[in-house]
Enzyme design. Structure first.
Site, PDB file in Angstrom:
ATOM      1  N   CYS A   9      -0.501 -63.308 103.594  1.00  0.00           N
ATOM      2  CA  CYS A   9      -1.943 -63.582 103.706  1.00  0.00           C
ATOM      3  C   CYS A   9      -2.664 -63.117 102.438  1.00  0.00           C
ATOM      4  CB  CYS A   9      -2.538 -62.877 104.922  1.00  0.00           C
ATOM      5  SG  CYS A   9      -2.186 -63.678 106.498  1.00  0.00           S
ATOM      6  N   ASP A  32       9.777 -67.362  94.641  1.00  0.00           N
ATOM      7  CA  ASP A  32      10.336 -66.231  95.387  1.00  0.00           C
ATOM      8  C   ASP A  32      10.688 -65.117  94.398  1.00  0.00           C
ATOM      9  OD1 ASP A  32      11.878 -66.018  98.430  1.00  0.00           O
ATOM     10  OD2 ASP A  32      12.378 -64.533  96.888  1.00  0.00           O
ATOM     11  N   HIS A  48      -2.705 -67.382 108.848  1.00  0.00           N
ATOM     12  CA  HIS A  48      -1.540 -66.626 109.327  1.00  0.00           C
ATOM     13  C   HIS A  48      -0.937 -67.231 110.594  1.00  0.00           C
ATOM     14  CE1 HIS A  48       1.063 -63.129 109.670  1.00  0.00           C
ATOM     15  NE2 HIS A  48       0.862 -63.203 110.982  1.00  0.00           N
ATOM     16  N   ASN A  87      13.452 -69.973 107.924  1.00  0.00           N
ATOM     17  CA  ASN A  87      13.966 -68.915 108.795  1.00  0.00           C
ATOM     18  C   ASN A  87      12.911 -68.606 109.854  1.00  0.00           C
ATOM     19  OD1 ASN A  87      16.402 -68.565 107.396  1.00  0.00           O
ATOM     20  ND2 ASN A  87      15.383 -67.312 105.849  1.00  0.00           N
ATOM     21  N   HIS A  98       5.329 -64.408 108.312  1.00  0.00           N
ATOM     22  CA  HIS A  98       4.262 -65.382 108.012  1.00  0.00           C
ATOM     23  C   HIS A  98       4.995 -66.671 107.676  1.00  0.00           C
ATOM     24  CE1 HIS A  98       0.215 -66.376 105.922  1.00  0.00           C
ATOM     25  NE2 HIS A  98       1.001 -67.441 105.711  1.00  0.00           N
ATOM     26  N   HIS A 100       6.797 -69.659 106.400  1.00  0.00           N
ATOM     27  CA  HIS A 100       7.016 -70.104 105.026  1.00  0.00           C
ATOM     28  C   HIS A 100       8.224 -71.023 104.963  1.00  0.00           C
ATOM     29  CE1 HIS A 100       9.127 -66.271 105.658  1.00  0.00           C
ATOM     30  NE2 HIS A 100      10.089 -66.761 104.891  1.00  0.00           N
ATOM     31  N   HIS A 102      11.177 -72.249 102.417  1.00  0.00           N
ATOM     32  CA  HIS A 102      11.875 -72.046 101.146  1.00  0.00           C
ATOM     33  C   HIS A 102      12.240 -73.415 100.587  1.00  0.00           C
ATOM     34  CE1 HIS A 102      13.145 -67.688 101.806  1.00  0.00           C
ATOM     35  NE2 HIS A 102      12.845 -68.034 103.046  1.00  0.00           N
TER      36      HIS A 102
END
Ligand code: AMP
Length: 125
Positions: A9, A32, A48, A87, A98, A100, A102
């Site tokens: 956030c 990353d 969020h 994940n 939070h 996301h 990849h």
């Protein structure tokens, strides 16, 4: 909605510096900090949600996944291809709570197999 204790956030709000790849009103994408591939970008909603299963509105899912091809273009992996990884929860070893995505690319990635998926995978039928 933001969570004041959530690091992503804070990244979304510009309070923590990152290597930003892409940003719009709803989404931010950044490198990353522990890359697994030459290209390893995280795409997150600014609001969020603990994970993809946390009642994320379809509009926001669209914004996050809509950013994928833009990030791929910016990073030059559209032609070569890339892998998306989301994940979700404990069994998937999600470490930042939070939502996301990849985006991994920049080289050939092996197909998952029992060996690199760990003990649980070898018990799967
Ligand atoms: P996951 O295991 O799917 O929750 O992945 C979380 C990812 O966030 C990991 O790959 C971390 O390297 C990455 N990460 C955590 N904090 C930061 C940060 N401040 N900037 C960039 N990447 C981060």
């Amino acid at each position: 909605m933001k969570d004041p204790n959530c690091i992503f956030c804070k990244i979304g709000a510009g309070e923590i510096p990152t290597s930003k790849v892409y940003e719009d009103e709803w989404v931010i994408a950044f490198d990353d900090m522990e890359p697994l591939m030459p290209v390893h970008v995280l795409i997150i909603p600014k609001d969020h949600y603990a994970n993809v299963g946390d009642n994320v509105p379809e509009e926001i899912l669209g914004k996050v996944f809509g950013a994928v091809r833009k990030v791929a273009d910016i990073k030059g992996v559209t032609e070569g291809g890339y892998r998306l990884l989301v994940n979700t929860g404990e069994d998937a070893s999600q470490s930042v709570q939070h939502f996301h995505v990849h985006l991994l690319g920049g080289g050939l990635m092996p197909r998952p197999n029992d060996q690199d998926w760990g003990a649980a995978a070898s018990n799967a039928q």
